[in-house]
Design a protein around this motif. Structure first.
Motif, mmCIF file in Angstrom:
data_model
loop_
_atom_site.group_PDB
_atom_site.id
_atom_site.type_symbol
_atom_site.label_atom_id
_atom_site.label_comp_id
_atom_site.label_asym_id
_atom_site.label_seq_id
_atom_site.Cartn_x
_atom_site.Cartn_y
_atom_site.Cartn_z
ATOM 1 N N ARG A 396 0.888 -1.207 0.148
ATOM 2 C CA ARG A 396 0.130 -0.017 0.083
ATOM 3 C C ARG A 396 0.745 1.157 -0.089
ATOM 4 O O ARG A 396 1.671 1.593 0.681
ATOM 5 C CB ARG A 396 -0.829 -0.077 1.305
ATOM 6 N N PRO A 397 0.456 2.053 -1.074
ATOM 7 C CA PRO A 397 1.287 3.481 -0.974
ATOM 8 C C PRO A 397 1.238 4.143 0.533
ATOM 9 O O PRO A 397 0.133 4.056 1.255
ATOM 10 C CB PRO A 397 0.456 4.361 -1.964
ATOM 11 N N LEU A 398 2.456 4.784 0.861
ATOM 12 C CA LEU A 398 2.635 5.377 2.299
ATOM 13 C C LEU A 398 1.263 6.245 2.637
ATOM 14 O O LEU A 398 0.713 6.236 3.439
ATOM 15 C CB LEU A 398 3.760 5.985 2.357
ATOM 16 N N LYS A 399 0.746 7.136 1.478
ATOM 17 C CA LYS A 399 0.042 8.152 1.797
ATOM 18 C C LYS A 399 -1.575 7.646 2.145
ATOM 19 O O LYS A 399 -2.411 8.172 2.432
ATOM 20 C CB LYS A 399 -0.130 9.085 0.724
ATOM 21 N N ASP A 400 -1.674 6.251 1.790
ATOM 22 C CA ASP A 400 -3.091 5.761 1.741
ATOM 23 C C ASP A 400 -3.321 4.931 2.937
ATOM 24 O O ASP A 400 -4.491 4.464 3.284
ATOM 25 C CB ASP A 400 -3.494 4.792 0.698
ATOM 26 N N LEU A 405 1.941 8.677 12.153
ATOM 27 C CA LEU A 405 3.216 8.900 11.936
ATOM 28 C C LEU A 405 3.371 9.603 10.733
ATOM 29 O O LEU A 405 4.278 10.200 10.640
ATOM 30 C CB LEU A 405 3.874 7.663 12.119
ATOM 31 N N VAL A 406 2.604 9.651 9.804
ATOM 32 C CA VAL A 406 3.079 9.980 8.337
ATOM 33 C C VAL A 406 2.192 11.354 8.249
ATOM 34 O O VAL A 406 1.190 11.555 8.292
ATOM 35 C CB VAL A 406 2.566 8.860 7.245
ATOM 36 N N LYS A 407 3.186 12.440 8.142
ATOM 37 C CA LYS A 407 2.446 13.588 7.988
ATOM 38 C C LYS A 407 2.437 13.939 6.445
ATOM 39 O O LYS A 407 3.146 13.658 5.588
ATOM 40 C CB LYS A 407 3.560 14.663 8.447
#
Length: 407
Positions: A396-400, A405-407
């Motif tokens: 899965r893409p990091l943004k999805d 923790l993901v900004k």
């Protein structure tokens, strides 16, 4: 010859291994506490073949290959049977972290166990490496700065196998689903892939973990007339599903089975006559290249079995962790995790691995087909490699992922 000293801890039914061969320096006592790894596995139930004692053996191999000490400290390993119960696993992990000086816990056979121990590790600021549990929520909404998810997850398996099957014409599905977090995640992620590729989901049946009789669930699947029966389960549950489907004549009747999470040990148990033609995905196959074959041979010499992807991942993750401890000059969890993320993973498990900020170790996945009996040249010659799917396409893409923790 290396010698392993063994001590039994009755409260956690645990075994501690300390490498004490003459070639290893003796670590100072007192402030120089050992670097201690806890293997929290399934040693007696549905997932014992895919992890179990083989997972423990893989961690021992990594400690031996590293040299048995780091930063002037000896490396110790403690292990215990989780009994596949989140409350039991949490109690063991709490004792390990609070009383036994464990720095890192690895394996974790079910998603419910992994998520429970992750919460403890975040509170104690200790490291967890999940090599066996598969829910994509581990690096999604439940992600943790102290967790690495190493081997595979439900998103990657669904996208690698599910999309391939739909593109081959398998556009109507019915799921037989293990009734806990892992199974629900497999069904959800695969159903999303099926629908995104123009397919339909006609229904699902929820089966308790470690079910022996799948007849009622298979009859529902058969009655649905779905082209594909998706097995959203794992380990012995997958094996029993496939065996009993053969007894019901489901494949002979024109429906096909899709095992979304399947392991080489499952195929070996089923035999090629029963499993032939199944399309599966794995993160590791012992016969892929020279490095995997060399590791497979060493593992086989110790266990008389070829490694599953989870067992190979235990070796890879342990070695990467120990290298990060050495490179960061401390066993402080935050510093070690930072070093693990900053260092590419290049070993027998993967030559293109990267640990992301959400905890996902991204690497290529293998799309495999189980060989026909006449195609196999040996007892563990079980797969044809159809494709190697790059990690940025499989996971899965990091943004999805909705990881906080993901900004």
């Amino acid at each position: 010859m290396r010698r392993w000293s063994v001590a039994l801890a009755s409260a956690a039914a645990a075994v501690t291994f300390v490498c004490t061969s003459p070639g290893f320096a003796q670590a100072p006592q007192g402030s120089q506490a050992p670097v201690k790894i806890g293997v929290l596995a399934d040693l007696s139930s549905v997932y014992s073949d895919i992890g179990g004692t083989g997972a423990i053996e893989a961690v021992k191999m990594a400690i031996e290959d590293f040299g048995g000490e780091v930063l002037g400290r000896r490396i110790e390993m403690i292990s215990a049977d989780s009994l596949n119960k989140p409350d039991t696993a949490s109690a063991i992990a709490r004792q390990w972290y609070d009383s036994d000086g464990v720095d890192m816990i690895i394996d974790l056979p079910t998603s419910a166990i992994a998520l429970a121990v992750m919460e403890l590790s975040k509170d104690r600021q200790k490291i967890v490496i999940v090599t066996e549990a598969a829910s994509s929520d581990i690096t999604g909404k439940r992600c943790s700065p102290f967790t690495a998810h190493w081997t595979y997850d439900t998103y990657a398996n669904a996208h690698t196998v599910g999309s391939a099957i739909v593109k081959q014409g398998g556009d109507s599905w019915f799921f037989i689903t293990a009734d806990y977090i892992f199974g629900h995640s497999v069904e959800r992620d695969t159903a999303d892939v099926v629908k995104a590729n123009g397919g339909r989901v006609l229904g699902s049946a929820k089966a308790p973990l470690n079910t022996q009789d799948f007849s009622s669930f298979l009859l529902q699947a058969q009655a649905s007339k779905a082209k594909i029966i998706g097995l959203a389960n794992g380990g012995a549950d997958t094996i029993n599903s496939i065996k009993q489907a053969a007894e019901f004549g489901i494949v002979a009747g024109g429906q096909k089975l899709a095992a979304m999470v399947m392991f080489i040990s499952d195929v070996h148990s089923l035999g090629l006559k029963t499993a032939q033609g199944l399309v599966v995905t794995e993160a590791f196959y012992w016969d892929k290249d020279d490095k995997t074959r060399a590791f497979g041979k060493r593992f086989y010499e110790r266990t008389k079995r070829m490694p599953t992807m989870n067992q190979a991942a235990n070796y890879s993750a342990t070695l990467h962790y120990l290298n990060a401890v050495k490179a960061s000059g401390t066993k402080d969890a935050k510093a070690v995790m930072d070093k693990m993320r900053a260092t590419p993973i290049k070993d027998m498990f993967t030559d293109n691995g990267v640990l992301r900020e959400d905890g996902r170790m991204v690497h290529s996945m293998l799309l495999l087909e189980v060989k026909k009996p006449e195609e196999s040249k040996g007892d563990w010659d079980l797969y044809k490699v159809l494709a190697e799917v790059p990690g940025d396409q499989a996971f899965r893409p990091l943004k999805d992922g909705n990881c906080p923790l993901v900004k």
